[in-house]
Design an enzyme around this catalytic site. Structure first.
Site, mmCIF file in Angstrom:
data_model
loop_
_atom_site.group_PDB
_atom_site.id
_atom_site.type_symbol
_atom_site.label_atom_id
_atom_site.label_comp_id
_atom_site.label_asym_id
_atom_site.label_seq_id
_atom_site.Cartn_x
_atom_site.Cartn_y
_atom_site.Cartn_z
ATOM 1 N N ASP A 31 49.572 27.264 88.111
ATOM 2 C CA ASP A 31 49.357 26.405 89.276
ATOM 3 C C ASP A 31 50.574 26.505 90.187
ATOM 4 O OD1 ASP A 31 47.359 23.705 89.775
ATOM 5 O OD2 ASP A 31 49.200 23.884 90.954
ATOM 6 N N ILE A 32 50.326 26.597 91.489
ATOM 7 C CA ILE A 32 51.408 26.741 92.470
ATOM 8 C C ILE A 32 52.248 25.467 92.558
ATOM 9 C CG2 ILE A 32 50.199 25.924 94.553
ATOM 10 C CD1 ILE A 32 51.221 28.501 95.944
ATOM 11 N N ASN A 87 38.546 18.775 87.373
ATOM 12 C CA ASN A 87 38.183 17.852 88.448
ATOM 13 C C ASN A 87 36.895 18.347 89.101
ATOM 14 O OD1 ASN A 87 40.524 16.237 88.111
ATOM 15 N ND2 ASN A 87 41.719 17.716 89.274
ATOM 16 N N GLN A 94 38.253 16.930 93.387
ATOM 17 C CA GLN A 94 38.383 18.387 93.334
ATOM 18 C C GLN A 94 38.794 18.887 94.714
ATOM 19 O OE1 GLN A 94 34.771 20.393 92.217
ATOM 20 N NE2 GLN A 94 35.715 22.428 92.227
ATOM 21 N N HIS A 100 37.595 25.357 88.042
ATOM 22 C CA HIS A 100 38.825 25.753 87.357
ATOM 23 C C HIS A 100 39.160 24.722 86.294
ATOM 24 C CE1 HIS A 100 39.773 23.469 91.035
ATOM 25 N NE2 HIS A 100 40.791 22.938 90.371
ATOM 26 N N HIS A 102 42.185 23.164 84.430
ATOM 27 C CA HIS A 102 43.640 23.007 84.334
ATOM 28 C C HIS A 102 44.021 22.941 82.855
ATOM 29 C CE1 HIS A 102 44.417 21.656 88.589
ATOM 30 N NE2 HIS A 102 43.168 21.234 88.506
HETATM 31 P P1 AMP Z 1 41.942 20.485 91.973
HETATM 32 O O1 AMP Z 1 42.472 19.243 92.632
HETATM 33 O O2 AMP Z 1 41.501 20.267 90.559
HETATM 34 O O3 AMP Z 1 40.922 21.191 92.826
HETATM 35 O O4 AMP Z 1 43.189 21.447 91.809
HETATM 36 C C1 AMP Z 1 43.486 22.503 92.646
HETATM 37 C C2 AMP Z 1 44.799 23.048 92.165
HETATM 38 O O5 AMP Z 1 44.973 24.331 92.728
HETATM 39 C C3 AMP Z 1 46.017 22.219 92.529
HETATM 40 O O6 AMP Z 1 46.687 21.820 91.328
HETATM 41 C C4 AMP Z 1 46.866 23.175 93.369
HETATM 42 O O7 AMP Z 1 48.248 23.037 93.137
HETATM 43 C C5 AMP Z 1 46.346 24.530 92.925
HETATM 44 N N1 AMP Z 1 46.473 25.602 93.898
HETATM 45 C C6 AMP Z 1 46.097 25.588 95.196
HETATM 46 N N2 AMP Z 1 46.346 26.775 95.767
HETATM 47 C C7 AMP Z 1 46.886 27.572 94.814
HETATM 48 C C8 AMP Z 1 47.354 28.917 94.784
HETATM 49 N N3 AMP Z 1 47.312 29.697 95.862
HETATM 50 N N4 AMP Z 1 47.847 29.398 93.622
HETATM 51 C C9 AMP Z 1 47.895 28.629 92.523
HETATM 52 N N5 AMP Z 1 47.453 27.343 92.478
HETATM 53 C C10 AMP Z 1 46.971 26.831 93.609
#
Ligand code: AMP
Ligand code: ZN
Length: 117
Positions: A31-32, A87, A94, A100, A102
């Site tokens: 995760d970024i 989520n 989400q 995805h 986590h």
């Molecule tokens: P969600 O709220 O479950 O949709 O989580 C989306 C997740 O994606 C968040 O934890 C972000 O930090 C992560 N995210 C968004 N863009 C990127 C990216 N380019 N690379 C890695 N993680 C990302």
């Protein structure tokens, strides 16, 4: 829509990610914006918007993702357990509409699953 999906762009190599694991159907990457010392995500390479849209055709790849989570968590520094979160939709907050899982953990025990409310 799939063209604009950021996780599909990661699958296609159009934006970078720190990959943890990859095969023909599944990709895992850090995760970024990690919220625990170990925080990566597992996704199906094929675009599925959310768990709410998943069908019986998706059961195989989603099952494989769940089975991979434990192996990868051990390899990534969380040998004594971890937490998985999926989520889903507006209620589940989400943000990225490509399903995805986590995988959260690290050396120390995590906080409570979710605040009561
Ligand atoms: P969600 O709220 O479950 O949709 O989580 C989306 C997740 O994606 C968040 O934890 C972000 O930090 C992560 N995210 C968004 N863009 C990127 C990216 N380019 N690379 C890695 N993680 C990302
Ligand atoms: Zn996508």
């Amino acid at each position: 829509m799939v063209q604009d999906c950021i996780f599909c762009k990661i699958v296609r190599g159009e934006i970078p990610a720190r990959k943890v694991y990859e095969d023909d159907d599944v990709l895992a990457f850090h995760d970024i914006n990690p919220i625990t010392p170990m925080h990566f995500m597992l996704i199906p390479k094929r675009h599925i918007a959310s768990l709410a849209e998943a069908t019986a055709d998706d059961a195989g790849v989603l099952g494989r993702i769940m089975v991979l989570a434990g192996k990868l968590a051990r390899e990534q520094g969380s040998p004594y357990g971890f937490r998985t979160i999926v989520n889903t939709g507006r209620i589940g907050r989400q943000d990225v509409m490509h399903v995805h899982v986590h995988v959260l953990g690290g050396p120390n025990q995590l906080g409570p699953m979710i605040p009561r409310g």
